[in-house]
Design a protein around this motif. Structure first.
Motif, short mmCIF file in Angstrom:
data_model
loop_
_atom_site.label_atom_id
_atom_site.label_comp_id
_atom_site.label_asym_id
_atom_site.label_seq_id
_atom_site.Cartn_x
_atom_site.Cartn_y
_atom_site.Cartn_z
N THR A 5 -1.01 -4.35 4.78
CA THR A 5 -1.33 -5.74 5.13
C THR A 5 -1.24 -6.64 3.92
OG1 THR A 5 -2.80 -4.99 6.90
CG2 THR A 5 -3.09 -7.26 6.11
N TYR A 6 -1.78 -6.18 2.77
CA TYR A 6 -1.73 -6.98 1.55
C TYR A 6 -0.30 -7.08 1.03
CZ TYR A 6 -6.79 -6.32 1.65
OH TYR A 6 -8.10 -6.31 2.02
N ILE A 7 0.46 -5.98 1.12
CA ILE A 7 1.86 -6.01 0.67
C ILE A 7 2.64 -7.01 1.51
CG2 ILE A 7 3.97 -4.66 0.44
CD1 ILE A 7 2.22 -2.20 -0.02
N SER A 8 2.42 -6.98 2.83
CA SER A 8 3.12 -7.89 3.73
C SER A 8 2.80 -9.35 3.40
CB SER A 8 2.74 -7.58 5.18
OG SER A 8 3.42 -8.43 6.08
N LEU A 60 -0.34 -7.89 -9.85
CA LEU A 60 -0.19 -8.80 -8.72
C LEU A 60 -0.96 -8.30 -7.49
CD1 LEU A 60 1.14 -11.25 -7.35
CD2 LEU A 60 3.09 -9.77 -6.81
N LEU A 61 -0.70 -7.06 -7.08
CA LEU A 61 -1.34 -6.52 -5.89
C LEU A 61 -2.84 -6.35 -6.08
CD1 LEU A 61 -1.04 -5.36 -3.04
CD2 LEU A 61 -0.49 -3.14 -4.06
N ALA A 62 -3.24 -5.83 -7.24
CA ALA A 62 -4.66 -5.61 -7.51
C ALA A 62 -5.43 -6.93 -7.54
CB ALA A 62 -4.83 -4.86 -8.82
N ASN A 63 -4.87 -7.95 -8.16
CA ASN A 63 -5.53 -9.25 -8.21
C ASN A 63 -5.68 -9.86 -6.81
OD1 ASN A 63 -6.28 -10.48 -10.94
ND2 ASN A 63 -4.28 -9.59 -11.38
N TYR A 64 -4.67 -9.70 -5.99
CA TYR A 64 -4.74 -10.25 -4.64
C TYR A 64 -5.81 -9.53 -3.80
CZ TYR A 64 -3.43 -11.68 0.05
OH TYR A 64 -3.45 -12.17 1.33
N PHE A 73 -11.54 -6.52 -10.36
CA PHE A 73 -10.15 -6.06 -10.51
C PHE A 73 -10.09 -4.54 -10.65
CE2 PHE A 73 -6.63 -4.84 -13.28
CZ PHE A 73 -5.55 -5.43 -12.64
N GLU A 74 -11.01 -3.97 -11.40
CA GLU A 74 -11.02 -2.51 -11.61
C GLU A 74 -11.27 -1.76 -10.29
OE1 GLU A 74 -12.70 -4.70 -13.30
OE2 GLU A 74 -11.72 -4.65 -15.27
N ALA A 75 -12.16 -2.31 -9.46
CA ALA A 75 -12.43 -1.66 -8.17
C ALA A 75 -11.20 -1.72 -7.27
CB ALA A 75 -13.62 -2.33 -7.49
N ALA A 76 -10.49 -2.84 -7.30
CA ALA A 76 -9.26 -2.96 -6.50
C ALA A 76 -8.21 -1.97 -6.98
CB ALA A 76 -8.73 -4.39 -6.58
N THR A 77 -8.08 -1.82 -8.30
CA THR A 77 -7.11 -0.86 -8.86
C THR A 77 -7.45 0.56 -8.43
OG1 THR A 77 -6.79 -2.30 -10.78
CG2 THR A 77 -6.08 -0.01 -10.99
N LEU A 78 -8.74 0.90 -8.41
CA LEU A 78 -9.17 2.24 -7.99
C LEU A 78 -8.86 2.48 -6.51
CD1 LEU A 78 -10.58 4.87 -8.70
CD2 LEU A 78 -12.77 3.78 -8.16
N LYS A 79 -9.05 1.46 -5.66
CA LYS A 79 -8.75 1.61 -4.25
C LYS A 79 -7.26 1.83 -4.02
CE LYS A 79 -10.95 -0.70 -1.14
NZ LYS A 79 -11.53 -1.75 -0.27
N ILE A 80 -6.44 1.13 -4.79
CA ILE A 80 -4.99 1.33 -4.68
C ILE A 80 -4.62 2.75 -5.09
CG2 ILE A 80 -2.74 0.62 -5.60
CD1 ILE A 80 -3.88 -2.19 -5.94
N SER A 81 -5.21 3.26 -6.17
CA SER A 81 -4.93 4.60 -6.67
C SER A 81 -5.26 5.66 -5.62
CB SER A 81 -5.71 4.85 -7.95
OG SER A 81 -5.48 6.16 -8.43
N LYS A 82 -6.41 5.51 -4.95
CA LYS A 82 -6.80 6.47 -3.91
C LYS A 82 -5.83 6.43 -2.73
CE LYS A 82 -11.76 6.49 -4.94
NZ LYS A 82 -13.12 6.19 -4.42
#
Length: 312
Positions: A5-8, A60-64, A73-82
């Motif tokens: 959804t975020y990528i789209s 870009l993706l993590a900030n969005y 930002f760190e929590a978003a990066t961790l969610k992407i990694s998982k």
């Protein structure tokens, strides 16, 4: 987390959306096309592709995600990694990943990721309101000539007696005048008929085209946050951000400090939170910006991140 959804959402605005340690989804504009055999009209669009070699986190993706979910930002990066670990595990098990409105991903026999794009959404905002339509071919009739030969139109009979009085010249003149008027009338009738037929065909084509226009197929379920930037003329759309300051005086001090360290630092405007942003430098080339970002993170500031924005 529905990562697709975020990528789209980001694909409407950016040409490259990188998923760290996984790959990048790229978009390229293609012009409108017409299929000759089916008479189908396709509007211009963004054609999607996937590059497995681009995996560097550009922020870009993590900030969005951080902004959309109100998390650091760190929590978003961790969610992407998982999420990336889960995607890779599914691919290794031979599954086909279907990312809604983006496309399907699977591993080929060589262990490389194959991507089949989806055509449900058109990410080109310039084509808003345009959809596919099919128009029947316009047919044109060929009219037969109405004029015939002189013998069939006005047969002339001249007897020897009439030749003696030379009155046959009168009939010949009458025949010539009648032929001229008849030919002109037939030609004008033919031209008027063709013009009328073409006008009717054009009106039918226009009506069919108007009936085929439909509502837009663009659906932005989670629109990007608005941002207003008041900045001077900048060069390049890729900016390595050093920090943001509430007080503009501190922003100026940071710019001066970075310039003393050898960076082409400058202010790049105020973000939507009212903070004055400072950039180490701006670049026109994305790869050059990523190389400089990695160098800065390793040697100067591990919290630096890349802002992709047209500031002009």
């Amino acid at each position: 987390m529905q990562l697709e959804t975020y990528i789209s959402d980001l694909l409407y605005r950016y040409e490259c959306v990188t998923v760290p340690n996984f790959g990048a989804f790229l978009s390229q504009r293609v012009p409108a096309t017409v299929h000759e055999s089916t008479n189908a009209f396709y509007p211009p669009k963004k054609q999607l592709s996937f590059n497995e070699q681009i995996q560097t986190n550009d922020g870009l993706l993590a900030n969005y995600i951080a902004d959309a979910e109100k998390i650091p930002f760190e929590a978003a990066t961790l969610k992407i990694s998982k999420r990336v670990k889960s995607l890779k595990s599914s691919l290794i098990e031979g599954e086909t990943l279907s990312l809604q409105n983006i496309g399907d991903l699977k591993l080929n026999s060589e262990g490389k990721i194959e991507f089949n794009p989806s055509y449900h959404l058109n990410y080109l905002t310039d084509a808003f309101g345009l959809s596919q339509l099919v128009s029947p071919a316009v047919t044109r009739e060929v009219y037969k000539e109405e004029a015939e030969t002189i013998e069939k139109v006005i047969p002339l009979t001249i007897t020897p007696e009439k030749r003696k009085t030379k009155s046959y010249f009168k009939y010949a003149a009458i025949a010539l005048i009648a032929l001229t008027i008849g030919g002109f009338g037939a030609s004008k009738h033919y031209a008027d008929s063709v013009a009328t037929h073409n006008q009717i065909a054009q009106e039918e084509a226009n009506n069919q085209l108007e009936n085929k226009i439909q509502e837009a197929t663009f659906v932005i379920s989670n629109p990007l946050p608005a941002a207003t930037l008041n900045v001077s003329k900048q060069s390049g759309n890729y900016h390595i951000v050093a920090g943001a300051f509430r007080v503009e005086e501190n922003c100026d001090k940071k710019v001066a400090q970075l310039k003393q360290e050898g960076f082409k630092a400058r202010k790049i405007g105020v973000n939507k939170y009212g903070l004055h942003q400072v950039a180490y430098a701006s670049f026109n080339d994305r790869n050059e910006a990523l190389r400089e970002l990695n160098s800065i993170r390793n040697n100067n500031n591990d919290a630096a991140w890349l802002l992709v924005k047209d500031l002009n």
